[in-house]
Design a protein around this motif. Structure first.
Motif, PDB file in Angstrom:
ATOM      1  N   THR A 140       0.848  -1.207   0.000  1.00  0.00           N
ATOM      2  CA  THR A 140       0.000   0.000   0.000  1.00  0.00           C
ATOM      3  C   THR A 140       0.875   1.246   0.000  1.00  0.00           C
ATOM      4  O   THR A 140       0.671   2.166  -0.808  1.00  0.00           O
ATOM      5  CB  THR A 140      -0.911   0.018   1.247  1.00  0.00           C
ATOM      6  N   GLY A 160      -3.548  -4.256  -1.053  1.00  0.00           N
ATOM      7  CA  GLY A 160      -2.764  -3.037  -0.830  1.00  0.00           C
ATOM      8  C   GLY A 160      -2.704  -2.168  -2.077  1.00  0.00           C
ATOM      9  O   GLY A 160      -2.872  -0.946  -2.008  1.00  0.00           O
ATOM     10  N   ALA A 170      -4.479   1.479  -2.487  1.00  0.00           N
ATOM     11  CA  ALA A 170      -3.673   2.640  -2.899  1.00  0.00           C
ATOM     12  C   ALA A 170      -4.294   3.332  -4.107  1.00  0.00           C
ATOM     13  O   ALA A 170      -4.384   4.574  -4.149  1.00  0.00           O
ATOM     14  CB  ALA A 170      -2.240   2.200  -3.203  1.00  0.00           C
TER      15      ALA A 170
END
Length: 428
Positions: A25, A327, A331
């Motif tokens: 992330t 992740g 993001a």
């Protein structure tokens, strides 16, 4: 507090936990130009309970992050999965797909997580090790999380960090989620993994090995357990040997899994070396939170990734690939939300995160939950191991299904069947 200290302790996003989910992330957020604080409670390198075997799905994520996965950099490649059970030994190569590489990898978690965290740092994330995060800081008016309290360094210096968004990547225990009132769903499977290392001549095996018949032979009557044993050669003189239990319902929760592992190892051929005198380190165990066992994945400024959101695949207990994928998805959503002009627009974008997760994994995880219930029945498990393993075509289909390795478009008939089943299954 000085302006400098405030700016050092403030960011666009705080990511709590620098395991595979958190570091992935942070990497993608930093790469997109956001200011990211990555907070890790321990210091690297550090050990985690894991089989250390990575499927092509996880390999794809490492390639995407620009990690050097060459043998010179300490990675061991594997060609596929060897399945043993019902008196049958079947060696299956990873499928040849456009979407995923045709090889997996092996790497000890002891330094695997650090490699990802350092890659996030290189992208611009600000990593704080030995940073033990405690309670969330919440906006009194909205209840949104706007930061976290923490204790930093060996001195455990109290510190506060602020950001308009926080990502919980703090694993199965996810204290941050609990503080925000997000509790585990009892109707979702919770698995168990136990493993240890042995010095062994089988250390350089280029197939991951899975034993589908896992017997508890410690009582008066042998009992078939709902899970599998694994043997993964590490390429360094040792093998990672462990058990993955996909159904820790009350009937199985009371079992001493460390003792089950010892008994299982004792049944192996002596020349493999899985004996007490060859054991390297203790037997360690960990929970496997599966099939979205904590929801919602976004609420009041907090996004859940990886084990914190119960992203472990219920078919096979694999967690790293889904930690990294979630992740990256988180993001992407955060980057888009950050570019919105009003709080309402940002919230609209952020609420897309749980929707994308459900579209991506929901149906497949529902099928996995049904599978876990099925193999919890010893009679069904017996039929699977004794009859299913004798059909190579069926087992190739099963490998694709269990490892979630299909091409979403343009795949073969097996891909179309698996993708079709995942689409029609409820994506709760």
């Amino acid at each position: 507090m000085t302006d400098t200290a405030l700016s050092e302790n403030s960011a666009d996003v705080i990511v709590v936990g620098a395991g595979p989910a958190g570091s992935t992330t942070a990497y993608y957020l930093a790469k997109a130009g956001l200011d990211v604080l990555l907070l890790e409670k321990t210091a690297f390198p550090r050990e985690k309970v894991c089989g250390d075997g990575l499927t092509p799905r996880a390999t794809k994520q490492l390639v995407g992050m620009g990690i050097d996965i060459s043998e010179e950099a300490g990675w061991l490649r594997n060609k596929g999965l060897r399945i043993i059970g019902g008196g049958v030994r079947l060696q299956l190569d990873w499928p040849d797909l456009a979407s995923y590489p045709d090889y997996g990898l092996v790497r000890k978690r002891e330094d695997f997580d650090e490699l990802l965290a350092r890659q996030a740092q290189k992208a611009g994330a600000r990593l704080h090790e030995r940073c033990n995060v405690g309670a969330p800081i919440r906006d009194e008016r909205t209840g949104h999380i706007i930061g976290v309290e923490a204790k930093l360094g060996e001195e455990k210096t109290p510190v506060t960090f602020h950001a308009p968004l926080v990502v919980a990547a703090d694993g199965n225990s996810t204290r941050l989620s609990l503080h925000m009132g997000l509790h585990r769903r009892e109707d979702r499977p919770m698995g168990v993994a136990v493993r240890t290392y042995f010095t062994s001549p089988r250390h350089d095996d280029d197939y991951l090995e899975s034993w589908l018949e896992l017997w508890d032979k410690r009582g008066t009557e042998d009992r078939l357990l709902p899970g599998y044993g694994w043997i993964f050669g590490m390429g360094d003189g040792t093998s990672n040997v462990g058990l993955g239990i996909l159904n820790s319902s009350k009937a199985f929760r009371e079992l001493d899994w460390r003792e089950v592992l010892k008994t299982w190892c004792a049944s192996m051929p002596a020349d493999w070396g899985y004996t007490e005198e060859n054991q390297v380190g203790p037997i360690r165990g960990a929970a496997l939170p599966m099939a979205f066992n904590r929801q919602p994945h976004y609420t009041k400024g907090l996004l859940l990734v990886g084990d914190a959101g119960g992203l472990v695949n219920p078919f096979n207990g694999e967690g790293i690939a889904y930690a990294m994928e979630s992740g990256q998805i988180a993001a992407d959503v955060i980057v888009q939300a950050h570019a919105r002009q009003t709080p309402a627009q940002r919230e609209l974008a952020l609420h897309n995160y749980p929707r994308i997760l459900k579209e991506t994994y929901g149906g497949y995880y529902t099928l996995g939950r049904a599978f876990v219930k099925l193999i919890g029945n010893p009679r069904v498990m017996k039929v699977i191991t004794e009859r299913g393993l004798t059909h190579p075509v069926l087992m190739r289909f099963t490998l694709k299904m269990l490892a979630n390795l299909t091409d979403p478009t343009g795949g073969d008939a097996m891909d179309r069947i698996i993708n079709g089943l995942s689409k029609v299954a409820p994506n709760s």
